[in-house]
Design an enzyme around this catalytic site. Structure first.
Site, PDB file in Angstrom:
ATOM      1  N   HIS A 140     -10.142  -5.644   8.636  1.00  0.00           N
ATOM      2  CA  HIS A 140     -11.066  -5.364   7.334  1.00  0.00           C
ATOM      3  C   HIS A 140     -12.224  -4.879   7.619  1.00  0.00           C
ATOM      4  CE1 HIS A 140      -8.014  -8.591   6.294  1.00  0.00           C
ATOM      5  NE2 HIS A 140      -8.268  -8.155   5.025  1.00  0.00           N
TER       6      HIS A 140
ATOM      7  N   GLU B  90       0.861  -1.361  -0.042  1.00  0.00           N
ATOM      8  CA  GLU B  90       0.032   0.064  -0.035  1.00  0.00           C
ATOM      9  C   GLU B  90       0.869   1.445   0.022  1.00  0.00           C
ATOM     10  OE1 GLU B  90      -2.865  -3.238   0.611  1.00  0.00           O
ATOM     11  OE2 GLU B  90      -0.872  -2.828   1.624  1.00  0.00           O
TER      12      GLU B  90
END
Length: 331
Positions: A129, A60
């Site tokens: 998540h 990321e």
């Protein structure tokens, strides 16, 4: 107008803006061949090719950092992170680069970068998540933050975000990808929304309910219960963007109803609701007839077990209880 799902509306926004402007491209994990973890980028690789729909490594900080560099060089990247939790791995690039570079370069360099991130609970994906981190991003100067709750708003805000010269954090709730709603056609200019314009979804005179993302639907259900079972008419407001925040619309409503409930799925400490409540207290204190009520997610990491997860997420009955507390003695 055609009725489409949220994921389809977002897909339309991406495709239309990529056709309109060759500098727009998409990058992220599995956005190309796999067509996106939530199918938002479906069909884009076939139409635009791998140069403009780029699958990336699982990194990321590299994805967002590359997006920052591409934006500085004159392109308009739309970066997809698979979940908002993974943005924590790129916070250096988001806070110290994406948000700060236009300021550090005195506006001589722009960063027209959009970072799309799904978040929110309800799918038993566990604490890494499922979180709602909107408050974290709304605090950062230099960023715009969008939080659409309907397919039409999702399309209109994403198109506006891609065209904006400022960096944008675009938060999508995972549960909302499948909801349906009317969405304007591509050639309808009304489908581009301005940042900083809230929408009043339901008129009311007794209490103001401000809600974001999936909690907008929760708030509307609560408003119906308040009307049908308690004779109280709630005004429901969706800010649609958190930075800039359309505080005027919220204040006008509070000055009319004299009571306010703020609903979010995020944590209570330093949350979106805490910020809005402070602003209301500062600028409309004399109009409040009761303390501002906040309904939030539980102050815990999101549980995996279904019953515990549901217990950690606000539901209409929680909003009804908060509204009745604000209305105590008024009905």
């Amino acid at each position: 107008m055609p009725v489409v799902r949220m994921r389809e509306a977002l897909n339309q926004a991406l495709a239309e803006e990529m056709r309109r402007d060759e500098s727009v491209f998409v990058m992220g994990e599995d956005v190309g061949v796999f067509q996106g973890a939530f199918r938002v980028t479906e069909g884009l690789l076939d139409e635009f090719g791998e140069k403009r729909v780029r699958d990336t490594p699982i990194s990321e900080n590299t994805i967002v950092g590359t997006g920052v560099g591409a934006a500085m060089a004159g392109l308009r990247p739309v970066v997809e992170l698979m979940t908002v939790n993974f943005a924590l791995l790129a916070m250096d690039q988001i806070v110290n680069h994406m948000a700060a570079i236009p300021y550090m370069f005195n506006g001589q360099v722009r960063v027209p970068l959009v970072v799309r991130m799904p978040g929110g609970g309800g799918h038993q994906l566990g604490p890494t998540h499922s979180h709602s981190l909107e408050a974290m991003f709304q605090q950062i100067p230099g960023l715009l933050v969008a939080s659409p709750s309907t397919p039409a708003d999702g399309k209109g805000l994403l198109k506006a975000a891609i065209r904006d010269d400022n960096p944008v954090i675009f938060i999508e709730h995972e549960t909302l990808y499948g909801i349906r709603g009317e969405v304007p056609e591509a050639d309808n200019g009304d489908n581009i929304l301005n940042f900083g314009e809230a929408v009043v979804l339901r008129e009311g005179s007794d209490v103001t309910i401000v809600a974001i993302l999936r909690m907008v639907d929760v708030a509307e259900k609560a408003a119906k219960t308040l009307s049908n079972e308690h004779g109280a008419e709630a005004e429901v407001i969706d800010p649609r963007t958190l930075r800039p925040l359309d505080l005027d619309t919220i204040l006008d409503s509070v000055r009319k109803t004299n009571r306010c409930v703020i609903v979010e799925e995020g944590w209570p400490h330093g949350g979106v609701g805490a910020n809005i409540a402070a602003l209301i207290q500062e600028q409309a204190f004399d109009h409040l007839d009761a303390p501002i009520q906040r309904v939030t997610g539980a102050d815990v990491p999101m549980p995996y077990a279904k019953r515990l997860e549901q217990a950690a997420i606000p539901h209409p009955e929680h909003v009804v209880s908060a509204a009745l507390a604000a209305l105590e003695g008024a009905l």
